[in-house]
Design a protein around this motif. Sequence first.
Motif, short mmCIF file in Angstrom:
data_model
loop_
_atom_site.label_atom_id
_atom_site.label_comp_id
_atom_site.label_asym_id
_atom_site.label_seq_id
_atom_site.Cartn_x
_atom_site.Cartn_y
_atom_site.Cartn_z
N LYS A 50 9.26 -141.45 -65.56
CA LYS A 50 9.82 -141.02 -64.49
C LYS A 50 10.55 -142.37 -63.61
CE LYS A 50 6.69 -137.19 -63.33
NZ LYS A 50 6.35 -137.04 -64.68
N ALA A 51 11.59 -142.83 -64.18
CA ALA A 51 12.28 -143.81 -63.98
C ALA A 51 13.70 -143.71 -63.37
CB ALA A 51 12.61 -144.86 -65.11
N ILE A 52 14.05 -144.15 -62.25
CA ILE A 52 15.46 -143.92 -61.51
C ILE A 52 15.90 -145.28 -61.36
CG2 ILE A 52 16.75 -143.02 -59.48
CD1 ILE A 52 14.00 -141.31 -59.29
N ALA A 53 17.29 -145.32 -61.68
CA ALA A 53 17.97 -146.74 -61.52
C ALA A 53 19.24 -146.45 -60.63
CB ALA A 53 18.63 -147.35 -62.99
N TYR A 84 20.58 -138.01 -70.07
CA TYR A 84 20.55 -138.55 -68.49
C TYR A 84 21.30 -137.61 -67.72
CZ TYR A 84 19.28 -142.80 -71.35
OH TYR A 84 18.58 -143.78 -72.08
N CYS A 85 20.83 -137.80 -66.43
CA CYS A 85 21.57 -137.22 -65.27
C CYS A 85 22.10 -138.46 -64.56
CB CYS A 85 20.35 -136.68 -64.34
SG CYS A 85 21.00 -135.93 -62.78
N CYS A 86 23.33 -138.43 -64.41
CA CYS A 86 24.16 -139.73 -63.47
C CYS A 86 24.83 -139.03 -62.54
CB CYS A 86 24.97 -140.22 -64.61
SG CYS A 86 24.51 -141.07 -66.22
N ILE A 87 24.34 -139.52 -61.14
CA ILE A 87 25.01 -138.89 -60.02
C ILE A 87 26.03 -140.28 -59.49
CG2 ILE A 87 24.70 -138.06 -57.83
CD1 ILE A 87 21.83 -137.22 -58.72
N LYS A 105 16.41 -139.84 -66.28
CA LYS A 105 16.31 -138.71 -67.45
C LYS A 105 16.44 -137.66 -66.82
CE LYS A 105 15.60 -141.27 -71.32
NZ LYS A 105 14.33 -141.22 -71.97
N LYS A 106 16.68 -136.42 -67.81
CA LYS A 106 17.05 -135.35 -67.17
C LYS A 106 15.82 -134.65 -66.28
CE LYS A 106 20.92 -133.79 -69.28
NZ LYS A 106 22.02 -133.29 -68.37
N ASN A 107 16.18 -133.79 -65.33
CA ASN A 107 15.16 -133.01 -64.61
C ASN A 107 14.24 -133.88 -63.58
OD1 ASN A 107 15.98 -130.69 -65.80
ND2 ASN A 107 14.58 -131.20 -67.51
N ASN A 129 12.18 -129.84 -58.43
CA ASN A 129 11.42 -128.59 -58.54
C ASN A 129 10.06 -128.69 -58.12
OD1 ASN A 129 14.00 -127.38 -59.49
ND2 ASN A 129 13.55 -128.45 -61.68
N THR A 130 9.66 -129.57 -57.50
CA THR A 130 8.36 -129.68 -56.97
C THR A 130 8.14 -129.55 -55.43
OG1 THR A 130 8.22 -132.06 -56.87
CG2 THR A 130 7.92 -131.24 -59.01
#
Length: 251
Positions: A50-53, A84-87, A105-107, A129-130
Amino acid sequence: MIINFMTWNTGLYMFGNVMKNKSFKLIDDKANKTVDEIFRIVKKFLEKEKAIAILQEVPYVSNLNWEKHPWFKKFVNTFPKENYCCIYNKIHSDKALKMTVVIAKKNLIHPMDIEKGNNLYVSFQILPNTPSQLTALAVHAHDAEECLAYLRKNCNTDYSLILGDFNAGNYIKEENDDEIAKNRVRYLELTNGYIDICQGEYTTEYYTYVDHVLLRSRYSFLQTHKVNNLDVNRRVSYSDHYPITFELELL
C-alpha cells in the motif's frame, strides 16, 4: 493497516526545457542515468505494501518543440497503466512543462473531481472502496498565497493530508527577510488545523524549508491515525529536494 507515502520534487522538468532565466540542461547520457535512477527509486518504493508516491516537476512536454517530453515517455513505460494508477492533470492546451503526479498500485487511490486542468495540484482519495474516507492533496505551489486560493476554492474538501513542495515555510531569511514575510504569514495561515509532521524540510541549494507533510490535527483523526518511520533521505541528491517517506498507520 499501514499506508506508505513518499513525496519528492524530482526537478526533472529542468532537463530539455528552456527556463525563464534561459538556463538549460541537456538530455544526455548522464541525464538519462539520473532519470532512470529516480524512477528506479520510486518504483522500488512502490513495491511496498500500500505505497503511494507523490512526485513534483514531472515534465509532460518540452518547450523546445511542444512535443511529449522524453522523460514523460519514460515515465509511461516505467509505470504502465496496466499495473499502476497514475493521477495527473494536463492543462487544456497540453502545454504542461511540469506536473504533479501521484502513483500507486491499482485500487489504492482514486482521483477526486476537483480543479480539473490544474497541473500542480492533485486531489485524490485513498482506499476509495473502504470506510476510511482518507483524502489527500498533492501540492506544488508557487507560493502560499496560491495554495490558500486553491484551498478556499475547494473549501468543501477536508483533506486528511496536504503534502508536497509549498515553496513556503516558517523560516526567516538572513537578509531581505521582508521579501518573504508575507509568504511566511500565508503559509502559517494555510496550516491552520494541521500539524507538519516533518517540521518542513530544506532544499539542497538554498536551505529553504519548503517541503511539508501536513496531517489533519483533529482529535478524532489523530486517535485513529498514527505516523511512523518518517525519513528524509539526504543520501539521495539527484534533485535539489530530498525524498520524504513515512507510514500512516490506521489504528
